[in-house]
Design a protein around this motif. Structure first.
Motif, PDB file in Angstrom:
ATOM      1  N   ARG A 754       0.828  -1.196   0.000  1.00  0.00           N
ATOM      2  CA  ARG A 754       0.000   0.000   0.000  1.00  0.00           C
ATOM      3  C   ARG A 754       0.873   1.260   0.000  1.00  0.00           C
ATOM      4  O   ARG A 754       2.018   1.243   0.485  1.00  0.00           O
ATOM      5  N   PRO A 756       1.749   4.354   1.825  1.00  0.00           N
ATOM      6  CA  PRO A 756       1.559   4.826   3.205  1.00  0.00           C
ATOM      7  C   PRO A 756       0.849   6.171   3.274  1.00  0.00           C
ATOM      8  O   PRO A 756      -0.009   6.393   4.139  1.00  0.00           O
ATOM      9  N   LEU A 759      -2.815   5.696   2.583  1.00  0.00           N
ATOM     10  CA  LEU A 759      -3.410   4.958   3.703  1.00  0.00           C
ATOM     11  C   LEU A 759      -3.641   5.900   4.879  1.00  0.00           C
ATOM     12  O   LEU A 759      -4.743   5.945   5.447  1.00  0.00           O
ATOM     13  N   HIS A 760      -2.617   6.672   5.256  1.00  0.00           N
ATOM     14  CA  HIS A 760      -2.745   7.578   6.393  1.00  0.00           C
ATOM     15  C   HIS A 760      -3.812   8.635   6.129  1.00  0.00           C
ATOM     16  O   HIS A 760      -4.589   8.994   7.026  1.00  0.00           O
ATOM     17  N   THR A 798      -4.028   0.638  10.906  1.00  0.00           N
ATOM     18  CA  THR A 798      -3.141   1.329   9.964  1.00  0.00           C
ATOM     19  C   THR A 798      -1.776   0.662   9.927  1.00  0.00           C
ATOM     20  O   THR A 798      -1.219   0.399   8.842  1.00  0.00           O
ATOM     21  N   GLU A 802      -0.076  -1.159   6.801  1.00  0.00           N
ATOM     22  CA  GLU A 802       1.144  -0.551   6.282  1.00  0.00           C
ATOM     23  C   GLU A 802       2.334  -1.495   6.400  1.00  0.00           C
ATOM     24  O   GLU A 802       3.096  -1.675   5.435  1.00  0.00           O
TER      25      GLU A 802
END
Length: 894
Positions: A754, A756, A759-760, A798, A802
């Protein structure tokens, strides 16, 4: 077995029993078989005796059976169980012959139908005495009973009944077959000896007495039309086995014991004239002990519904209501006393239970048993009856316990209430006046009022001594107002005064449990079990317990039974929490295991029911995924269940049943039935709320998607939050192969590389959206407060996505792995543990998430390892700070 021991037994019989000596002389054809120990053939020959007259044939058979069983018993070849079952089976056989003969005499060639015999007492338990009467209930079906054209069918039934009794009880030179006692039928002084089956069912459903309920514990269909008998017994099962525990039975047993001891006062003292059956520590007390516990507990546990006394004691010990030592002691005593009772009856073929007052006769009975004299027999009996009396008296004392009383019952009630320490006695008196007014549904009947008044002083004393008396008495008021019936609750509290403290704690601390008790008062029953304060076991153990309770119940009954079982266990877990018996995290895990067992049980039952109409889809099956707190094995008392339902196989397939369906339609209908099984309230209440919005495409998607489409959706269309949810997915239902297939898909999705930053960003946006639309409910909403459990979950998920590490559904285990890898600080796990424990307690004690009363504050603080509420709040603020710092490290300022 040796011929010498048999010869010695025959000699004892000749020398000490006039009755057996006569049988030996009159049944010379059986003696050679007996002397060589071939008792089975001797019994077969005895039962093969025939005559032109059925009564004569049965009397001759009975003589042979009596001789063979007596010598086999005296020689130690057959044990008590074998002897009593042979005698009981012969009674069944004799009744069958007599019924057939009665019908044949009146309507030659007619089928033997429409007339059934229900055996009660020792005959019903297949524990018949050596010289015993039988206590049958005769039933007939007016639609099937053979009768002459001009005969009234009810009169014909009575005629058959009289003829059966005559054939069995008439005396001639061969003796009699059985004495028949018809007094156990409904209203024997006015009712006919043979009852229409529907009228009998109506009587037991509406008008039967307490002793009649106890009598039917040892009931079975013995003879005649077995289907008719089965129909009757099945219909009255709710009368025999009450759904709620009925501790009023202890009072009934206590009252019967007192009546027996008073009526047979001369037989109570051990010595000549002692009554082995009715004397203190005798046979009846062994039976009453087993029956009382069966009546109390058998409605909830079908394995206890056995008519044999020793089997009942063993089942009770296995299930927990009595101790193994009590069962062993009473079973051994019962066997020894019953064996001695047989010696008394073998002497003269009399239905006696008393040691003869004539010393010579008593000496003869003792020698028949192999003892020197009556004194030796009485010496052998003494420790047996003492051990029985000690156990029985403990039960009777518990049943008659009055519990704690008010301070001084000679004072006016107002002064008693004041002395108990209530802050506002006048308000308490007003509540009591309302309870006694007759306006409370649960205390309206005379029997309910009597039960309430008997325990009211103890209730008022317990509530006064509770942690929060005013709140406890207000919730007690609400509880009894909500109850449809409370008589069994009052009887239970009277019989088990120790439960009053638990009830006072529940009312003081846990409004959720108090509400549960108002809706389902039987939940209190579960607390008397010795294991009530233990965690309920793992999923396989819970599944086994549910299945044992379900037995062979139909589908609708299964829905109720599972709801009863889960409700009781969930209630007990809540009590464990407020009593501090187990850690809150262990209780959360137990809540989850209970839900998992219920889901597996009801899904299997629903699938089986669905397949009756629609068959199976070749190559396809249902798979159920748990997510959220169920997937993570950390439910609270109020948690709903997050589920995804899938099916394997080809969606173009079709089921093979009488009403075939395409695979997609089949599994979606089945999924809907499963959800209904888990959610729809029945007479036993609700079970769980189920949330299926995490399925592919959410509310817009199919309730049950194919595994193939699930895989495609998760890989191509799912949002980040849906992958976060998958980190807590566990397959709870489906074959091992199907679960493995779904697990592989989830593992592949979660280990995908992914970006990061994206995602965050997704996670931060989602948390912001949640904060805007779902703010905290109150000061104790540790789930939604900033730095609370939702933030912990988002942080962990998360990192899981990650780093592609710690991919386990259990959040605590994932945190431990992430901490060890250096991704989280050590105090993060402490924050999760404290906030998770607090959530479990808050859901039960302060469901509105507002600060609870002082007594509940102290309970929560102490349970979580803090001296007081302020110390706990300080720790929570500190740990929320830890979580907030970690959030900012990952996502920037909150």
């Amino acid at each position: 077995m040796s011929e010498a021991s048999i010869s010695e037994a025959v000699d004892r019989a000749k020398a000490n029993s006039p009755f057996l000596a006569g049988l030996i002389e009159r049944n010379a054809d059986l003696i050679p078989l007996i002397e060589i120990g071939d008792f089975d053939t001797a019994l077969t020959d005895a039962l093969a005796r025939t005559s032109d007259n059925v009564g004569t044939a049965l009397r001759q058979q009975r003589q042979g059976v009596a001789l063979v069983t007596a010598i086999a018993d005296l020689a130690g070849v057959w044990d008590l169980t074998r002897v009593t079952r042979i005698l009981s089976d012969f009674a069944d056989h004799a009744l069958d012959w007599a019924i057939a003969a009665a019908i044949e005499e009146r309507v030659p060639g007619a089928p033997n139908q429409g007339f059934a015999v229900i055996a009660l007492g020792k005959h019903g338990g297949r524990e018949l005495n050596y010289s015993s009467d039988i206590d049958p209930i005769f039933l007939f079906n007016p639609n099937t009973l053979p009768h002459r054209e001009r005969d009234d069918v009810a009169e014909a039934a009575v005629r058959y009944g009289r003829r059966v009794i005559e054939l069995l009880s008439k005396m001639d030179e061969h003796g009699y077959v059985f004495r028949v006692d018809m007094r156990l039928r409904p209203s024997p002084e006015v009712s006919p000896i043979v009852l229409p089956v529907e009228a009998a069912i109506s009587y037991y459903e509406s008008s039967a007495l307490a002793w009649e309920q106890a009598a039917f514990i040892r009931s079975r269909v013995s003879s005649g039309d077995r289907a008719l008998g089965d129909y009757f017994l099945n219909a009255i099962q709710p009368f025999i086995w009450r759904k709620s525990l009925d501790f009023g039975q202890l009072k009934n047993i206590t009252a019967m014991t007192a009546q027996i001891r008073d009526h047979y006062a001369k037989g109570q003292k051990l010595g000549l004239g002692f009554d082995l059956k009715r004397g203190h520590g005798g046979i009846r007390e062994c039976e009453f002990f087993a029956q009382a516990h069966q009546l109390i507990h058998g409605g909830r546990d079908p394995v206890l519904r056995v008519p044999d006394t020793r089997e009942a004691l063993a089942a009770l010990a296995e299930a927990g209501p009595i101790t193994p030592q009590e069962a062993m002691t009473l079973s051994a005593a019962y066997e020894q006393l019953r064996t001695l009772e047989h010696r008394l009856q073998m002497h003269s073929d009399r239905q006696t239970h008393e040691i003869p007052t004539n010393r010579e006769t008593a000496n003869a009975v003792a020698r028949l048993h192999g003892l020197a004299d009556a004194d030796a027999m009485i010496k052998a009996i003494r420790p047996i009856t003492a051990s029985v009396a000690a156990i029985y008296d403990r039960m009777v004392d518990a049943g008659g316990s009055e519990g704690p009383r008010m301070a001084d019952e000679g004072l006016p009630l107002e002064e008693q209430i004041t002395d108990l320490g209530y802050a506002d006695p006048a308000s308490v008196m007003q509540r009591m006046a309302r309870w006694r007014s007759g306006n409370i549904r649960a205390i309206r009947s005379a029997s309910a009022r009597d039960a309430f008044e008997a325990v009211l002083p103890a209730i008022m004393k317990a509530l006064a001594g509770s942690p929060d008396p005013e709140r406890a008495i207000a919730r007690f008021d609400n509880m009894i107002e909500a109850m449809p019936s409370a008589i069994n609750v009052f009887r239970l509290l009277e019989a088990r005064p120790g439960l009053l403290q638990l009830v006072a704690d529940i009312l003081s601390y846990a409004p959720t449990l108090a509400d549960d008790l108002g809706r389902q008062s039987r939940y209190l029953d579960a607390l008397i079990d010795t294991s009530a304060m233990d965690l309920p076991g793992n999923v396989p153990e819970l599944l086994a317990a549910m299945q044992r309770r379900i037995g062979d119940a139909d589908y609708q009954s299964t829905l109720d039974i599972v709801r009863d079982h889960v409700g009781e266990k969930r209630f007990a877990l809540g009590v464990q929490l407020i009593e501090g018996r187990n850690d809150a995290l262990d209780i959360a895990r137990a809540y989850a295991h209970l839900a998992e067992a219920a889901l597996q049980t009801l899904t299997a039952a629903t699938v089986a029911e669905f397949e009756k109409a629609h068959g199976k889809v070749p190559g396809g099956e249902l798979v159920i995924l748990a997510l959220g707190r169920l997937g993570g094995e950390a439910l609270t008392h109020a948690s709903d269940l997050d589920l995804i339902l899938l099916f394997t196989g080809d969606f173009q397939s079709e089921s093979d049943g009488a009403r075939p369906l395409g695979a997609t339609q089949y599994f979606n209908r089945l999924a809907s039935r499963v959800i209904a099984a888990m959610t729809v309230p029945t007479a036993s209440g609700a079970l769980y709320e189920v949330d299926t919005r995490l399925r592919p495409s959410g509310a817009d998607g199919l309730l049950c998607a194919s595994v193939k489409s699930f895989a495609q959706y998760q890989r191509e269309n799912a949002w980040t939050w849906e992958h976060m949810a998958l980190t807590r997915a566990r397959a709870l239902y489906g074959s091992a192969a199907a679960r493995s297939e779904v697990d592989a898909i989830i593992a592949d999705v979660l280990t995908t590389q992914r970006d990061p930053a994206k995602l965050h960003g997704d996670v931060a946006d989602m948390r912001k959206e949640m904060a805007a639309h779902k703010p905290p409910k109150g000061a104790l909403d540790v789930k939604l407060l900033p730095g609370g459990l939702v933030d912990i979950e988002f942080i962990v998920h998360t990192l899981q996505l990650e780093k592609r590490e710690a991919l386990v559904p259990q959040l605590g285990s994932a945190i431990e792995t992430l901490t060890a890898a250096g991704h989280l600080p050590a105090e993060f796990a402490e924050a999760d543990a404290l906030l998770s424990r607090l959530l479990v307690m808050v859901r039960l004690i302060a469901p509105d998430c507002d600060t609870p009363p002082e007594a509940a504050q102290l309970l929560i603080a102490k349970s979580l390892g803090h001296s007081d509420w302020d110390a706990l709040m300080a720790a929570i603020r500190e740990y929320r700070g830890v979580v907030t710092s970690q959030w900012q490290a990952l996502f920037g300022p909150a």
